[in-house]
Design an enzyme around this catalytic site. Structure first.
Site, PDB file in Angstrom:
ATOM      1  NE  ARG A 116      -2.165   1.872   3.261  1.00  0.00           N
ATOM      2  CZ  ARG A 116      -2.127   1.521   4.557  1.00  0.00           C
ATOM      3  NH1 ARG A 116      -2.858   0.518   4.995  1.00  0.00           N
ATOM      4  NH2 ARG A 116      -1.357   2.173   5.397  1.00  0.00           N
TER       5      ARG A 116
ATOM      6  CD  GLU B 180       4.640   4.055   5.823  1.00  0.00           C
ATOM      7  OE1 GLU B 180       5.755   3.591   6.080  1.00  0.00           O
ATOM      8  OE2 GLU B 180       3.633   3.838   6.527  1.00  0.00           O
TER       9      GLU B 180
ATOM     10  CG  ASN C 231       2.689   1.057   4.437  1.00  0.00           C
ATOM     11  OD1 ASN C 231       3.241   1.236   5.508  1.00  0.00           O
ATOM     12  ND2 ASN C 231       1.903   1.981   3.892  1.00  0.00           N
TER      13      ASN C 231
ATOM     14  CB  SER D 167      -3.784  -2.269   8.338  1.00  0.00           C
ATOM     15  OG  SER D 167      -3.495  -0.922   8.130  1.00  0.00           O
TER      16      SER D 167
ATOM     17  CE  LYS E  26       8.050   5.289   8.317  1.00  0.00           C
ATOM     18  NZ  LYS E  26       7.579   3.898   8.513  1.00  0.00           N
TER      19      LYS E  26
ATOM     20  CE  LYS F  57       7.654  10.072   7.826  1.00  0.00           C
ATOM     21  NZ  LYS F  57       6.925   9.441   6.714  1.00  0.00           N
TER      22      LYS F  57
ATOM     23  CD  GLU G 134       7.097   0.461   8.201  1.00  0.00           C
ATOM     24  OE1 GLU G 134       6.003   0.935   7.874  1.00  0.00           O
ATOM     25  OE2 GLU G 134       8.174   0.801   7.680  1.00  0.00           O
ATOM     26  N   GLY G 135       3.840   1.179  11.787  1.00  0.00           N
ATOM     27  CA  GLY G 135       2.670   0.914  12.621  1.00  0.00           C
ATOM     28  C   GLY G 135       2.094   2.124  13.326  1.00  0.00           C
TER      29      GLY G 135
ATOM     30  NE  ARG H  38      -4.135   5.143   6.462  1.00  0.00           N
ATOM     31  CZ  ARG H  38      -2.864   4.995   6.791  1.00  0.00           C
ATOM     32  NH1 ARG H  38      -2.531   4.444   7.937  1.00  0.00           N
ATOM     33  NH2 ARG H  38      -1.898   5.395   5.980  1.00  0.00           N
TER      34      ARG H  38
HETATM   35  P1  ADP Z   1       4.192   4.454   9.879  1.00  0.00           P
HETATM   36  O1  ADP Z   1       5.079   3.419   9.302  1.00  0.00           O
HETATM   37  O2  ADP Z   1       4.268   4.527  11.363  1.00  0.00           O
HETATM   38  O3  ADP Z   1       2.802   4.361   9.344  1.00  0.00           O
HETATM   39  P2  ADP Z   1       4.374   6.908   8.358  1.00  0.00           P
HETATM   40  O4  ADP Z   1       5.556   7.386   7.619  1.00  0.00           O
HETATM   41  O5  ADP Z   1       3.242   6.442   7.526  1.00  0.00           O
HETATM   42  O6  ADP Z   1       4.841   5.818   9.402  1.00  0.00           O
HETATM   43  O7  ADP Z   1       3.874   8.075   9.300  1.00  0.00           O
HETATM   44  C1  ADP Z   1       2.771   7.923  10.168  1.00  0.00           C
HETATM   45  C2  ADP Z   1       1.785   9.061   9.953  1.00  0.00           C
HETATM   46  O8  ADP Z   1       2.438  10.315  10.174  1.00  0.00           O
HETATM   47  C3  ADP Z   1       1.220   9.145   8.553  1.00  0.00           C
HETATM   48  O9  ADP Z   1       0.103   8.308   8.409  1.00  0.00           O
HETATM   49  C4  ADP Z   1       0.888  10.622   8.430  1.00  0.00           C
HETATM   50  O10 ADP Z   1      -0.367  10.899   9.033  1.00  0.00           O
HETATM   51  C5  ADP Z   1       1.968  11.281   9.266  1.00  0.00           C
HETATM   52  N1  ADP Z   1       3.087  11.692   8.395  1.00  0.00           N
HETATM   53  C6  ADP Z   1       4.134  10.934   8.024  1.00  0.00           C
HETATM   54  N2  ADP Z   1       4.968  11.614   7.210  1.00  0.00           N
HETATM   55  C7  ADP Z   1       4.445  12.837   7.062  1.00  0.00           C
HETATM   56  C8  ADP Z   1       4.847  14.011   6.352  1.00  0.00           C
HETATM   57  N3  ADP Z   1       5.962  14.037   5.633  1.00  0.00           N
HETATM   58  N4  ADP Z   1       4.046  15.108   6.431  1.00  0.00           N
HETATM   59  C9  ADP Z   1       2.916  15.083   7.169  1.00  0.00           C
HETATM   60  N5  ADP Z   1       2.486  14.025   7.866  1.00  0.00           N
HETATM   61  C10 ADP Z   1       3.235  12.899   7.825  1.00  0.00           C
HETATM   62 MG    MG Z   2       2.142   4.760   7.455  1.00  0.00          MG
END
Ligand code: ADP
Ligand code: MG
Length: 530
Positions: free
Chosen positions: A184, A200, A202, A207, A365, A419, A423-424, A506
Site C-alpha cells: 500500500r 511511505e 508499505n 492494513s 524508510k 522518522k 512501522e505501525g 484515512r
Molecule cells: P508508519 O510506518 O508509522 O505508518 P508513516 O511514515 O506512515 O509511518 O507516518 C505515520 C503518519 O504520520 C502518517 O500516516 C501521516 O499521518 C503522518 N506523516 C508521516 N509523514 C508525514 C509528512 N511528511 N508530512 C505530514 N504528515 C506525515
Molecule cells: Mg504509514
C-alpha cells in the site's frame, strides 16, 4: 506560492529551501467548511488517466444539516457496519482480540466520503504498478539493501536483526522464485504545492484491504439512500476491489506453488482486535478459491513449524504454500528469540512469503530516502517516463548526515517530520520535538543519527468531516491520506499480476500529527471524486 503558505522546494541538485514560516495552511479556512463536489460527470469505475478535471463546485455545507438528519445517517451507518462485518474488537472487552464474535464494535469511520480530485486519484493508481515493479527490483539487489542500511544497522537493533536474516539468505544463495507483494502506497495531497506526495510505501502487513472495500460500499449505500438530500451521487465513489484483489493474488500465488493440500498461513499478533479485516481475506480465499487459511503467531510457528529437506514448510503438520504476515513489522512482535527463530525458519523455506525479508527491507524508510537521492531510481528502472512518474511523488527526504538540512530543521522544525525505522504509527517526531532531538543527537555524537531520516512535512487541505467512533459522531477539522493498494505476483521471469488493487482513505483530525487507524489516530474513509 498559494495563500502565503509556507513553502518547501526540493531542487534536482538536492538543495532544500524553506522560504517562509508555517502559516495559513493549517489555519481555519471558511472554504474548508464546504465540500467541493461536482455531480455532472459520469462515474469512472476504474482509474482512467484521460479524464479531465472540472473546477469543483461547492455543493454541501455541513452547517445546514440538523442534528436529527446526521443522527439518522449515523444510525444507518452503524446498522450497515454491524450487518456487513465492518467491525473491530472492542478494547473494553477482554477477549475481543482472541475470540471471534466476542466484544465487537463498529470500525472507526468517516460518516461520508472525503472529496478527492480525480486527476490525483488517477495519478496514484497509475504509479501503483511502477512502485510494485520497483520493490521487486530492489529486492533482487541484495548489495543495495545491505549498503543502504549499513549505517542504520549500527544504530537500530531491529533493523540489524532483519538485515541479519537477509544476509543469511544472501550467503546461502537463497532465491525467491515466486514473489508476492501486497503493498500500500500512502499519499497526502500537499495543498501548498498542489502535488500528490508519497508518505511511505508499505510492503509488510498493509492494513485494511478487507475494510477498504467495506467502507467504500458503506458510503455508496448511504449516498444511495440519502444522496438527494446531501446533494451527492453515490456513483462518484469509485469501486474498490481491495479485498478480492488481494485474496485473488494470494490464490494465484497458492496455485503457482502447486501443492493442492497446502494452506495459506496468516502470521498474526497473539492479541489482534483488527482480526475481522484479516478474516475478510481468509473468507474470500475459502469461498471463492476453496483455499484453507490457518492463523499462527510467530511463537506458534517456532514450536509447530518445520522446514523439510525439499524446502516445504509445515506448521502443525500442515504444508504451507503462502505466508501472509499481519505481524512481524515491529520490535514488539519479537518479544523473545523464539519469534526471530520463526521468522528465519519461514525465510529458509520454499513457501511464498508475503513479504520476503528483501521485500520487507525494500519498504523501510531509509530505503525510501535513498531512492529519493539523484540517480538512484535509475539503478532499478530503465523507462524514463516511469522514473519521472515516481519522482513526481517524492517529497523531500534526507539523511541526518547533511549539516545544511539539520540546520534548516533546527531553525524551522515545523516544516519537517523526523522518522525512525519503525512501522505501525505513533513513532514519528514532529514540531519542537524535531529540534530537541536534533540538538540532542548533535551533543551525543554521530552514530544514532543513522536511526532516523528527515522528511519534508506535507500540509494537506483541511476539511470539515463527521467522524464516527464508539457509536458517537464528532464534527471536526480533518486531513486525509490516500493509500492505494498494489498487488504483484511473479514466478521467475513471468509477471502474473501487477496492478493497483483498490484503496483506503484515512482521515484524522488536523490537530493530530500521526495517522494510524489501528493506533487510534484516524478513521477509515473512502473518496468522492471531484
Ligand atoms: P508508519 O510506518 O508509522 O505508518 P508513516 O511514515 O506512515 O509511518 O507516518 C505515520 C503518519 O504520520 C502518517 O500516516 C501521516 O499521518 C503522518 N506523516 C508521516 N509523514 C508525514 C509528512 N511528511 N508530512 C505530514 N504528515 C506525515
Ligand atoms: Mg504509514
Amino acid at each position: 506560492m498559494v495563500g502565503g503558505c509556507s513553502s518547501l522546494s526540493y531542487s534536482s541538485s538536492s538543495t532544500f529551501i524553506a522560504t517562509t514560516t508555517l502559516s495559513s495552511s493549517l489555519k481555519l479556512n471558511p472554504q474548508s467548511f464546504i465540500f467541493h463536489l461536482n455531480l455532472r460527470k459520469p462515474p469512472p469505475l476504474r482509474c482512467l488517466s484521460s479524464l479531465t478535471m472540472e473546477s469543483p463546485k461547492p455543493i454541501l455545507d455541513f452547517g445546514k444539516f440538523d442534528d436529527g438528519f446526521v443522527q439518522k445517517l449515523v444510525y444507518d451507518a452503524l446498522v450497515w457496519s454491524s450487518l456487513h462485518g465492518l467491525v473491530v474488537g472492542d478494547k473494553t472487552h477482554q477477549r475481543s482480540g482472541t475470540v471471534p464474535g466476542v466484544g465487537m464494535m463498529h470500525a472507526p469511520i468517516a460518516l461520508l466520503p472525503t472529496p478527492f480530485p480525480e486527476s490525483y486519484w488517477n495519478q496514484a493508481c497509475e504509479v501503483a504498478p511502477i512502485f510494485n515493479e520497483l520493490v521487486d527490483r530492489i529486492s533482487l539487489d541484495g548489495k543495495f539493501i545491505q549498503d543502504s542500511l549499513s549505517r542504520t544497522r549500527k544504530a537500530d537493533v531491529f533493523t540489524s536483526r532483519l538485515l541479519e536474516i537477509h544476509s543469511k539468505m544472501l550467503e546461502s544463495n537463497k532465491r525467491e522464485e515466486i514473489r508476492l507483494g501486497l503493498h500500500r502506497s500512502d499519499y497526502m495531497l500537499d495543498e501548498e504545492t498542489k502535488s500528490l506526495l508519497q508518505i511511505e510505501m508499505n510492503t509488510i502487513s498493509c492494513s485494511f484491504p478487507g475494510f477498504g472495500r467495506l467502507v467504500t460500499e458503506l458510503h455508496q449505500s448511504l449516498l444511495r439512500s440519502h444522496g438527494d438530500h446531501l446533494g451527492l451521487d453515490s456513483k462518484r465513489v469509485p469501486r474498490n476491489g481491495s479485498t478480492s484483489q488481494f485474496a485473488d493474488a494470494m490464490a494465484k500465488a497458492w496455485l503457482e506453488y502447486n501443492n493442492p493440500r497446502a494452506v495459506v498461513m496468516v502470521v498474526v499478533q497473539p492479541d489482534e482486535r483488527n482480526m475481522y479485516d484479516q478474516h475478510w481475506l481468509s473468507s474470500v480465499l475459502r469461498e471463492k478459491h476453496n483455499i484453507v487459511t490457518i492463523r499462527k503467531s510467530l511463537a506458534e510457528v517456532e514450536t509447530e513449524g518445520r522446514v523439510h529437506e525439499d524446502g516445504t514448510l509445515t506448521v502443525g503438520g500442515q504444508a504451507v504454500s503462502v505466508v501472509y504476515y499481519r505481524s512481524g513489522y515491529t520490535p514488539r512482535d519479537y518479544p523473545s528469540e523464539s519469534e526471530w527463530n520463526a521468522r528465519l525458519l519461514i525465510e529458509q523455506s520454499s513457501a511464498v512469503k508475503c513479504p520476503s525479508i528483501a521485500y520487507h527491507l525494500a519498504g523501510t524508510k531509509k530505503i525510501q530516502q535513498e531512492l529519493a537521492k539523484p540517480g538512484v531510481l535509475e539503478r532499478f528502472m530503465d523507462n524514463k517516463d516511469d522514473i519521472a512518474k515516481l519522482r513526481k511523488c517524492f517529497a523531500g527526504l534526507w539523511s541526518l548526515d547533511d549539516p545544511e538540512i539539520i540546520k534548516k530543521a533546527i531553525e524551522k522544525p515545523e516544516l519537517f517530520v523526523m522518522k525512525p525505522q519503525r512501522e505501525g504509527g505513533g513513532n514519528n517526531i514532529y514540531g519542537d520535538d524535531v529540534r530537541e532531538n536534533l540538538l540532542r543527537l548533535q551533543r551525543e555524537g554521530e552514530e544514532e543519527n543513522a536511526a532516523y531520516i528527515l522528511m519534508q512535512r506535507i500540509f494537506p487541505k483541511v476539511s470539515n468531516v463527521f467522524l464516527l467512533r464508539d457509536g458517537v459522531y464528532h464534527k471536526d477539522q480533518a486531513i486525509s491520506e490516500l493509500g492505494v493498494y498494489g498487488a504483484y505476483l511473479r514466478n521467475k521471469e513471468r509477471v502474473i499480476i501487477n496492478e493497483h488493487s483498490g484503496y483506503l482513505m484515512r482521515t484524522k483530525v488536523s490537530s493530530s500529527d500521526e495517522g494510524g487507524v489501528a493506533a487510534g489516530y484516524a478513521v477509515l474513509d473512502s473518496i468522492y471524486l471531484n
